[in-house]
Motif scaffolding. Structure first.
Motif, mmCIF file in Angstrom:
data_model
loop_
_atom_site.group_PDB
_atom_site.id
_atom_site.type_symbol
_atom_site.label_atom_id
_atom_site.label_comp_id
_atom_site.label_asym_id
_atom_site.label_seq_id
_atom_site.Cartn_x
_atom_site.Cartn_y
_atom_site.Cartn_z
ATOM 1 N N VAL A 1 5.461 6.564 2.525
ATOM 2 C CA VAL A 1 6.747 6.320 3.183
ATOM 3 C C VAL A 1 6.548 5.828 4.616
ATOM 4 C CG1 VAL A 1 8.843 7.449 4.049
ATOM 5 C CG2 VAL A 1 8.029 7.929 1.723
ATOM 6 N N ILE A 2 5.584 6.394 5.325
ATOM 7 C CA ILE A 2 5.375 6.026 6.735
ATOM 8 C C ILE A 2 4.343 4.911 6.913
ATOM 9 C CG2 ILE A 2 6.033 8.327 7.537
ATOM 10 C CD1 ILE A 2 2.987 8.794 8.101
ATOM 11 N N ILE B 1 0.846 -1.202 0.000
ATOM 12 C CA ILE B 1 0.000 0.000 0.000
ATOM 13 C C ILE B 1 0.879 1.248 0.000
ATOM 14 C CG2 ILE B 1 -1.650 1.348 1.361
ATOM 15 C CD1 ILE B 1 -2.984 -1.272 2.194
ATOM 16 N N GLY B 2 1.951 1.234 0.770
ATOM 17 C CA GLY B 2 2.867 2.369 0.803
ATOM 18 C C GLY B 2 3.452 2.668 -0.567
ATOM 19 N N ALA B 3 3.867 1.625 -1.269
ATOM 20 C CA ALA B 3 4.432 1.809 -2.611
ATOM 21 C C ALA B 3 3.385 2.388 -3.562
ATOM 22 C CB ALA B 3 4.961 0.485 -3.145
ATOM 23 N N GLN B 4 2.153 1.918 -3.448
ATOM 24 C CA GLN B 4 1.082 2.445 -4.295
ATOM 25 C C GLN B 4 0.828 3.913 -3.992
ATOM 26 O OE1 GLN B 4 -2.102 -0.286 -3.472
ATOM 27 N NE2 GLN B 4 -1.364 -1.805 -4.936
ATOM 28 N N LEU B 5 0.822 4.272 -2.715
ATOM 29 C CA LEU B 5 0.610 5.672 -2.347
ATOM 30 C C LEU B 5 1.740 6.564 -2.867
ATOM 31 C CD1 LEU B 5 -0.741 5.302 1.297
ATOM 32 C CD2 LEU B 5 -2.018 6.117 -0.694
ATOM 33 N N ILE B 6 2.966 6.081 -2.781
ATOM 34 C CA ILE B 6 4.104 6.850 -3.301
ATOM 35 C C ILE B 6 3.959 7.047 -4.809
ATOM 36 C CG2 ILE B 6 6.598 6.817 -3.716
ATOM 37 C CD1 ILE B 6 6.828 5.312 -0.976
ATOM 38 N N PHE B 7 3.598 5.991 -5.526
ATOM 39 C CA PHE B 7 3.434 6.087 -6.978
ATOM 40 C C PHE B 7 2.294 7.039 -7.338
ATOM 41 C CE2 PHE B 7 1.566 4.773 -11.009
ATOM 42 C CZ PHE B 7 2.675 4.929 -11.840
ATOM 43 N N ILE B 8 1.149 6.868 -6.689
ATOM 44 C CA ILE B 8 0.009 7.756 -6.954
ATOM 45 C C ILE B 8 0.395 9.200 -6.645
ATOM 46 C CG2 ILE B 8 -2.338 8.373 -6.213
ATOM 47 C CD1 ILE B 8 -2.744 5.301 -5.701
ATOM 48 N N GLY B 9 1.114 9.407 -5.538
ATOM 49 C CA GLY B 9 1.571 10.749 -5.185
ATOM 50 C C GLY B 9 2.480 11.345 -6.251
#
Length: 146
Positions: free
Chosen positions: A57-58, A7-15
């Motif tokens: 990241v967090i 989920i963190g990686a997806q959020l970073i990519f979407i961001g």
């Protein structure tokens, strides 16, 4: 310890993608009906994109049940995008009722005004709920330091 999760990686990519969209929108500010509203949309995209990347990241620090984790991650994402999209549509159409300061002196058809208002309010409520839950999911890190 912070580690990268799916989920963190997806959020970073979407961001990162959202940040790029915000930069492109910044270049297009002079081309819209309401440049002041377009600037608001540009800033919203860039700031929300950074928030999503930071959340990614967090993310390994968040302790919530899985269904709440999914809601928080994608609730923030969808909420932020709805706010940005509403502001962007307002900048192109001149809608101003949902955002009267940036929209001063402009107006649009009543259906457009209503659509923008629904998008901005729904996005605001969704992101507020999701970010509140995120905060509760991070409370445990305060006790780990003692």
């Amino acid at each position: 310890m912070i580690e990268l999760t799916q989920i963190g990686a997806q959020l970073i990519f979407i961001g990162a993608v959202f940040f790029l969209v915000g930069l492109i929108q910044g270049a297009l500010i002079p081309a819209v009906k309401n440049a002041r509203m377009a600037l608001s949309g540009h800033l919203t995209a860039v700031q929300c994109a950074m928030a999503l990347a930071i959340f990614g990241v967090i993310w390994s620090l968040v302790e919530l049940p899985l269904y709440l984790e999914v809601f928080v991650a994608y609730g923030c994402t969808v909420g932020f995008i709805l706010i940005w999209l509403g502001i962007t549509i307002a900048s192109v159409t001149g809608a101003s009722k949902a955002l009267p300061i940036a929209g001063a002196g402009f107006s649009a058809a009543e259906t457009t005004e209503s659509m923008v208002k629904i998008m901005v309010r729904t996005g605001s409520l969704l992101s507020l709920i999701a970010c509140t839950l995120l905060t509760f999911g991070l409370l445990h890190i305060l006790t780990q330091l003692q």
